[in-house]
Write a protein that holds these residues in place. Sequence first.
Motif, mmCIF file in Angstrom:
data_model
loop_
_atom_site.group_PDB
_atom_site.id
_atom_site.type_symbol
_atom_site.label_atom_id
_atom_site.label_comp_id
_atom_site.label_asym_id
_atom_site.label_seq_id
_atom_site.Cartn_x
_atom_site.Cartn_y
_atom_site.Cartn_z
ATOM 1 N N PHE A 1 14.803 -6.217 -11.650
ATOM 2 C CA PHE A 1 15.476 -7.132 -10.581
ATOM 3 C C PHE A 1 15.059 -8.553 -11.011
ATOM 4 C CE2 PHE A 1 15.377 -9.505 -6.850
ATOM 5 C CZ PHE A 1 16.645 -9.571 -6.635
ATOM 6 N N ALA A 2 13.923 -8.907 -11.056
ATOM 7 C CA ALA A 2 13.448 -10.119 -11.381
ATOM 8 C C ALA A 2 13.869 -10.684 -12.779
ATOM 9 C CB ALA A 2 11.868 -10.132 -11.229
ATOM 10 N N LEU B 1 2.823 3.137 -6.927
ATOM 11 C CA LEU B 1 3.044 1.573 -6.970
ATOM 12 C C LEU B 1 3.974 1.100 -8.074
ATOM 13 C CD1 LEU B 1 2.998 -1.128 -5.526
ATOM 14 C CD2 LEU B 1 0.921 -1.503 -6.704
ATOM 15 N N TRP B 2 3.591 1.761 -9.212
ATOM 16 C CA TRP B 2 4.262 1.653 -10.590
ATOM 17 C C TRP B 2 5.962 1.724 -10.473
ATOM 18 C CZ3 TRP B 2 7.018 4.478 -13.602
ATOM 19 C CH2 TRP B 2 7.020 5.934 -13.816
ATOM 20 N N LYS B 3 6.153 2.610 -9.830
ATOM 21 C CA LYS B 3 7.712 2.866 -9.868
ATOM 22 C C LYS B 3 8.464 1.782 -9.235
ATOM 23 C CE LYS B 3 7.205 7.976 -9.884
ATOM 24 N NZ LYS B 3 7.745 9.078 -9.047
ATOM 25 N N PRO B 4 8.363 1.351 -8.043
ATOM 26 C CA PRO B 4 9.041 0.259 -7.340
ATOM 27 C C PRO B 4 8.362 -1.131 -8.053
ATOM 28 C CG PRO B 4 7.276 0.959 -5.799
ATOM 29 C CD PRO B 4 7.254 2.043 -6.826
ATOM 30 N N ALA B 5 7.294 -1.010 -8.639
ATOM 31 C CA ALA B 5 7.149 -2.148 -9.282
ATOM 32 C C ALA B 5 7.987 -2.590 -10.170
ATOM 33 C CB ALA B 5 5.565 -2.251 -9.730
ATOM 34 N N PRO C 1 5.088 -8.930 -3.626
ATOM 35 C CA PRO C 1 4.712 -7.986 -2.762
ATOM 36 C C PRO C 1 5.648 -7.996 -1.370
ATOM 37 C CG PRO C 1 3.093 -9.499 -3.446
ATOM 38 C CD PRO C 1 4.292 -10.105 -3.961
ATOM 39 N N ALA C 2 6.206 -9.055 -0.856
ATOM 40 C CA ALA C 2 7.071 -8.908 0.035
ATOM 41 C C ALA C 2 8.360 -8.083 -0.067
ATOM 42 C CB ALA C 2 7.620 -10.489 0.160
ATOM 43 N N VAL C 3 8.966 -8.252 -1.167
ATOM 44 C CA VAL C 3 10.039 -7.411 -1.559
ATOM 45 C C VAL C 3 9.589 -5.773 -1.677
ATOM 46 C CG1 VAL C 3 11.844 -6.676 -3.255
ATOM 47 C CG2 VAL C 3 11.359 -9.091 -2.950
ATOM 48 N N ALA D 1 0.821 -1.332 -0.149
ATOM 49 C CA ALA D 1 -0.066 -0.045 0.029
ATOM 50 C C ALA D 1 0.683 1.371 0.065
ATOM 51 C CB ALA D 1 -0.944 -0.147 1.152
ATOM 52 N N TRP D 2 1.471 1.508 -1.284
ATOM 53 C CA TRP D 2 2.545 2.520 -1.193
ATOM 54 C C TRP D 2 1.967 4.010 -1.003
ATOM 55 C CZ3 TRP D 2 8.026 2.464 -2.085
ATOM 56 C CH2 TRP D 2 8.413 1.181 -1.883
#
Length: 306
Positions: A92-93, A82-86, A132-134, A73-74
């Motif tokens: 990364f993935a 949310l889209w930036k860290p996503a 979601p955890a990361v 819940a950024w």
Amino acid sequence: MTRLRKHWLWPLVISVLALGAFAGLGLLTRAVLGSRGNRALAATGEFGLWSMLIGASAVLFAFLFAHSVPLTAWRRLAGVSLWKPAVAYGIFAVVLFAFQWRTGSPIGNLKPTTAIGVSRTLLALGLIAAAPAVLGLWLNHTRLCRISQVFDGEARAQASDVLGELLDCKRANGTCLTVLALIVSTAVIDAGAQRRAFLATGTPKEAFPPESVLLYGALFTAIALLLYVPVFLAWKTRCLRLVDEIYPLPPDARPGEDWVAGRARLTQLLGTDTTVGKTVTAAFGILAPLAVSVLAVVLPGLKQGR
């Protein structure tokens, strides 16, 4: 759907759906393994067990993903879209997945050749489940930076608000670490069962050494710790600073009983006496007995397999 979730039968519905998905995915995995002329190998009991574990892992990953989504819940908690860290996690993935792809796998040239595709699909599902955890850990780091601004006088907040934020970050950090630990533990168990299946169908031990399973788990454990430890240390630093702000050292350097008792109560409430080692051991120790038991089965004669 919301009304159904509040019904007393909801846990039963979830259990039935999970069992159905587990059975269906297990059968689908076995069918994929048996394609391209590999039906005889895929029909063995060991590959059947591995297929069932793959189905169970996919169900577990879906469960972890669904229950850890609230950690992202950024906008509400940190004012960040949310889209930036996503996007950052997506890059990364992809890099991690490409690294695993490029470095190869001990099963790349083994029969059934369809197993490598199943393994890579499970890796992709695990990376998605961990998202979601990361993101939750990154969110907590952002919240902790905001708390530092309060301490430095750049922002205003009541002590109770700061305390509530730190306690919430503590709970969220624990949830994130538990999710990552479950995913890593599941991946190691699946890799061990996979090796057992290959050995049972005639694959030489040298072609699939037990060290590859252990190194696989060690790699993802290290990545999980690299994601978690900096956030944990940042949280602990803010907690200690809050204690110092509320109970500063006496001017005469003679702490009284009330001062000592107050600091002890606040420290105990925050849990700052917990070390990184204790936290990580507790998280990964949840599945330690299960993991050891399963690995004893899927990695028979670890020393003899070298």
